[in-house]
Structures are given as C-alpha cells and as structure tokens.
Design an enzyme around this catalytic site. Structure first.
Site, PDB file in Angstrom:
ATOM      1  N   GLU A 194      43.488  34.312  47.915  1.00  0.00           N
ATOM      2  CA  GLU A 194      44.680  33.799  48.609  1.00  0.00           C
ATOM      3  C   GLU A 194      44.824  34.420  49.993  1.00  0.00           C
ATOM      4  O   GLU A 194      45.197  33.746  50.949  1.00  0.00           O
ATOM      5  CB  GLU A 194      45.947  34.076  47.777  1.00  0.00           C
ATOM      6  CG  GLU A 194      46.109  33.151  46.584  1.00  0.00           C
ATOM      7  CD  GLU A 194      46.261  31.688  47.001  1.00  0.00           C
ATOM      8  OE1 GLU A 194      46.994  31.416  47.956  1.00  0.00           O
ATOM      9  OE2 GLU A 194      45.618  30.817  46.379  1.00  0.00           O
ATOM     10  N   CYS A 207      55.389   7.778  47.938  1.00  0.00           N
ATOM     11  CA  CYS A 207      55.351   8.567  49.176  1.00  0.00           C
ATOM     12  C   CYS A 207      56.058   7.793  50.302  1.00  0.00           C
ATOM     13  O   CYS A 207      55.640   6.706  50.684  1.00  0.00           O
ATOM     14  CB  CYS A 207      53.907   8.864  49.559  1.00  0.00           C
ATOM     15  SG  CYS A 207      53.784   9.664  51.158  1.00  0.00           S
ATOM     16  N   CYS A 258      45.481  14.444  51.522  1.00  0.00           N
ATOM     17  CA  CYS A 258      46.606  14.390  52.452  1.00  0.00           C
ATOM     18  C   CYS A 258      46.307  15.307  53.635  1.00  0.00           C
ATOM     19  O   CYS A 258      47.033  16.252  53.930  1.00  0.00           O
ATOM     20  CB  CYS A 258      47.901  14.810  51.749  1.00  0.00           C
ATOM     21  SG  CYS A 258      49.372  14.305  52.672  1.00  0.00           S
ATOM     22  N   CYS A 315      45.357   7.779  51.851  1.00  0.00           N
ATOM     23  CA  CYS A 315      46.463   7.358  50.976  1.00  0.00           C
ATOM     24  C   CYS A 315      46.000   6.408  49.873  1.00  0.00           C
ATOM     25  O   CYS A 315      46.556   6.414  48.772  1.00  0.00           O
ATOM     26  CB  CYS A 315      47.559   6.714  51.810  1.00  0.00           C
ATOM     27  SG  CYS A 315      48.186   7.804  53.095  1.00  0.00           S
ATOM     28  N   CYS A 335      45.318   8.287  46.889  1.00  0.00           N
ATOM     29  CA  CYS A 335      46.299   9.336  46.541  1.00  0.00           C
ATOM     30  C   CYS A 335      47.149   8.913  45.342  1.00  0.00           C
ATOM     31  O   CYS A 335      47.670   7.791  45.307  1.00  0.00           O
ATOM     32  CB  CYS A 335      47.194   9.602  47.749  1.00  0.00           C
ATOM     33  SG  CYS A 335      48.485  10.815  47.396  1.00  0.00           S
TER      34      CYS A 335
HETATM   35  S1  SF4 Z   1      50.265   8.770  50.080  1.00  0.00           S
HETATM   36 FE1  SF4 Z   1      51.560  10.335  51.032  1.00  0.00          FE
HETATM   37  S2  SF4 Z   1      51.057  12.214  49.959  1.00  0.00           S
HETATM   38 FE2  SF4 Z   1      49.423  10.757  49.535  1.00  0.00          FE
HETATM   39  S3  SF4 Z   1      47.844  11.134  51.093  1.00  0.00           S
HETATM   40 FE3  SF4 Z   1      49.188   9.519  51.860  1.00  0.00          FE
HETATM   41  S4  SF4 Z   1      50.707  10.594  53.077  1.00  0.00           S
HETATM   42 FE4  SF4 Z   1      49.750  12.109  51.744  1.00  0.00          FE
END
Ligand code: SF4
Length: 356
Positions: A37, A208, A192, A199, A202
């Site tokens: 970390e 989102c 992200c 996205c 994602c």
């Molecule tokens: S959907 Fe939202 S959280 Fe997911 S990668 Fe795109 S901007 Fe990021």
C-alpha cells in the site's frame, strides 16, 4: 439502487475480471499489505511489482525491516521515488516493534498514528489483511465515486472529500470486504481510468450517473488553479550614446539563475537610486514602457520596462556594476530570459542623440 447492489455487481465482476495474482495477494499478511500500500501510494502497480518482490526478499518481516540500517532500506527504494515513504516505513517498523510488540495495530485510529499511514491506507490494511469493514478512498476510488454519483468539485476539497468518504462508507459491504476493496481498486485502475474509461465493460454502467449523462470526462473536477501572487519589477534598459545596453548576470540561484538580464529595482524611485549607486549618474529623463506579465510557477511577475538614455563616460571599469557588460542590443551574449530578448529587440540599434 441500493448500496448493496453496487458491491454485489462489483464482486461479481471481480470474480471474473479482478486481479488475483499480484505478489502482495499471496500470503496477504498485514506486513506485506502495508508495504504494498505504501509503494502503491504514488506509483503504478506494474512498476511496484519488482520493487515489492525485492523489498520483501530483503526485509521478509517487520522485525527485519526495523533492524535494517536506513541506508539499506533507501537502497531498495532507489528508483521508486518519494523517498519519505521509505523513511516512514522504516520508522513505523521500529515503532511497531517498540510500542506494539511487533504486531501491526488492528484499529483505524492507532494505525493512523504511524508515520506515512493516512486514513485510506490504514483502512486498506485493515480490510485486506484482517477483513474489517473499512472504506478506502484512494485516488482511483475517488474517481469511480465522483463519476458514479456525478459528484462535482475537486475531490480533495474538504466538503467534497467528506461527501466521498460518506459515499465510500455507505457502499462498503459488511462481508467479503477484502475482495470488495481489491475490486474497487481494480475497477478504477483497469476500467474507470482517467482517460477513456471503458464504460461498456463496467458493471456499474446502468447506475453510473456520469455515464448516463455522457459526461465521464467531466468527473472528477480538476484541481482548481491556484491564484498566484503578483510581484513587480522595473527592468532598467540603460542605453549609452553608442546604443549599447547594460546587462547583468543574475545570481546562480533564484529566478533566471545565471542568465543575463537588465538591472532591476522594485519602484520608480529605485531608478534614480540604482543609477547613482552603481554608475554614479544622475538620471533626469527616462521613459516607462508598457508593462507586461511573465508567469513563473509560483507567481506572476509584472515587468515594467524603463528606458534610460545615459551620457557617455560611464563605461570606465571603475563604474561598472559587478557581473555586468555593455552589449549591442542585437549582439547579446547567450543565456537570456525570453522577456529580456523581447525588450532587446525593441531597443534602438543605432547611435542616437542622447538627451541627458
Ligand atoms: S460506467 Fe461509470 S464507473 Fe463505470 S467506467 Fe464508466 S464512468 Fe466509470
């Protein structure tokens, strides 16, 4: 959307796509997690991996690290940068040996008393090593959360930071925290991302807000531009009847260190004082040109050029200020700041009838 839907989707995604073979994920004790970390604070995973492996080989546990000479610890940090991290790691190891019987503290507040351990790092250690339900908020997580709820404002600004911590805590599940913590770090690092987030892949895209609005790149807000202080300097363009101008080499340290510039003073009255003190001449006429601004990293410099035509008889050696020379404006020495070049170009190049 419930808070748990976020973590469930994330955990599901992590099971298929998360990173599970990072070296600090093998035998993930508190010491290894802590070292990783700290290394990851300002450095990317791929850079950290070989350093982490060599570090752990050299200092396999807390006791080894605490006993090692600082020089040796720093040697293993060479190339990683931000050396305060290594010094803090070493100091913390000694404190843990001395004050905590060689065991990493198990609570958030005590962990944060160790040098170099902030709230998010302490939470990551507790979540990853001990499975405690603690929210983390590193740079990657801030980006994910700002986008997820379209939170505007600079994330390190106090009120935005508070909002993000509250959201991070609300989203962190009670169970499977180690996986969740790694998962949200992975989401920020792999999908992200700062530029061109993916996205379409994602797990959070349905909820989102930044994505729904098509404004992913608007979040998080960039660091506000600092208001720089303004300083003012009068640059004295002293020109003799042969059209030569006086330049002075600046001290090696400070702005324009070692470069050639005009003599300067901080006020209009300083023009008389400077000329009398350094050239023993009494200035009667001068011309103030249009001021302009030159910006350095830490301040703006408002430059007021002052053209002073001087009489003959000031070229004798005993009247020369230190580190100075008379030059023709179109034949200056090398090493000139841009504003000085600009002013030299604007000065008359030929003999003229002086007025003093
Ligand atoms: S959907 Fe939202 S959280 Fe997911 S990668 Fe795109 S901007 Fe990021």
């Amino acid at each position: 959307m419930s808070d748990s839907a976020f973590s469930q989707r994330l955990l599901h995604w992590f099971a298929q796509h998360g990173r599970k073979d990072l070296p600090w994920q093998q035998n993930p004790g508190a010491y290894r997690i802590w070292v990783s970390e700290i290394m990851l604070q300002q450095t990317q995973v791929n850079t950290v991996i070989p350093y982490f492996q060599a570090f752990i080989q050299a200092f396999p546990d807390l006791e080894n690290l605490a006993k090692a000479p600082l020089d040796r610890v720093l040697q293993h940090w060479t190339g990683l940068g931000y050396y305060a991290r290594a010094r803090n790691l070493h100091l913390s190891a000694q404190r843990i040996m001395q004050d905590f019987h060689g065991e990493m503290p198990h609570d958030l507040n005590t962990l944060q008393t160790l040098p170099g351990v902030g709230r998010s790092t302490a939470a990551a250690i507790l979540a990853l090593a001990y499975g405690q339900s603690q929210a983390i908020l590193d740079g990657n997580v801030k980006r994910v959360l700002c986008r997820y709820q379209a939170i505007g404002g600079y994330p390190n600004e106090a009120s935005v930071n508070r909002q993000l911590w509250a959201l991070a805590q609300a989203l962190t599940p009670a169970a499977r925290v180690a996986e969740y913590t790694q998962a949200i770090m992975d989401l920020g690092a792999t999908l992200c991302t700062r530029a061109r987030p993916q996205c379409a892949r994602c797990p959070q895209q349905g909820d989102c807000q930044a994505h729904q609005q098509g404004r992913e790149s608007d979040y998080p807000s960039p660091r506000p531009r600092k208001v720089l202080p303004v300083k003012c300097s009068y640059l004295l363009m002293l020109q003799n009847p042969e059209a030569q101008v006086l330049l002075q080499r600046r001290p090696a340290r400070g702005i324009w260190g070692g470069l050639w510039s005009f003599p300067e003073c901080s006020s209009e009255t300083g023009i008389y004082e400077w000329c009398w003190a350094h050239l023993q001449i009494q200035v009667q006429n001068y011309e103030v040109w249009q001021a302009f601004r030159h910006t350095f990293t830490h301040y703006h410099l408002d430059i007021v050029p002052v053209w002073v035509q001087i009489a003959q008889g000031v070229r004798e050696k005993d009247k020369m200020p230190p580190n100075s020379l008379w030059v023709e404006p179109d034949k200056p020495p090398g090493g000139l700041p841009a504003p000085v070049v600009r002013l030299l170009n604007a000065l008359p190049k030929n003999n003229y009838v002086h007025e003093i």
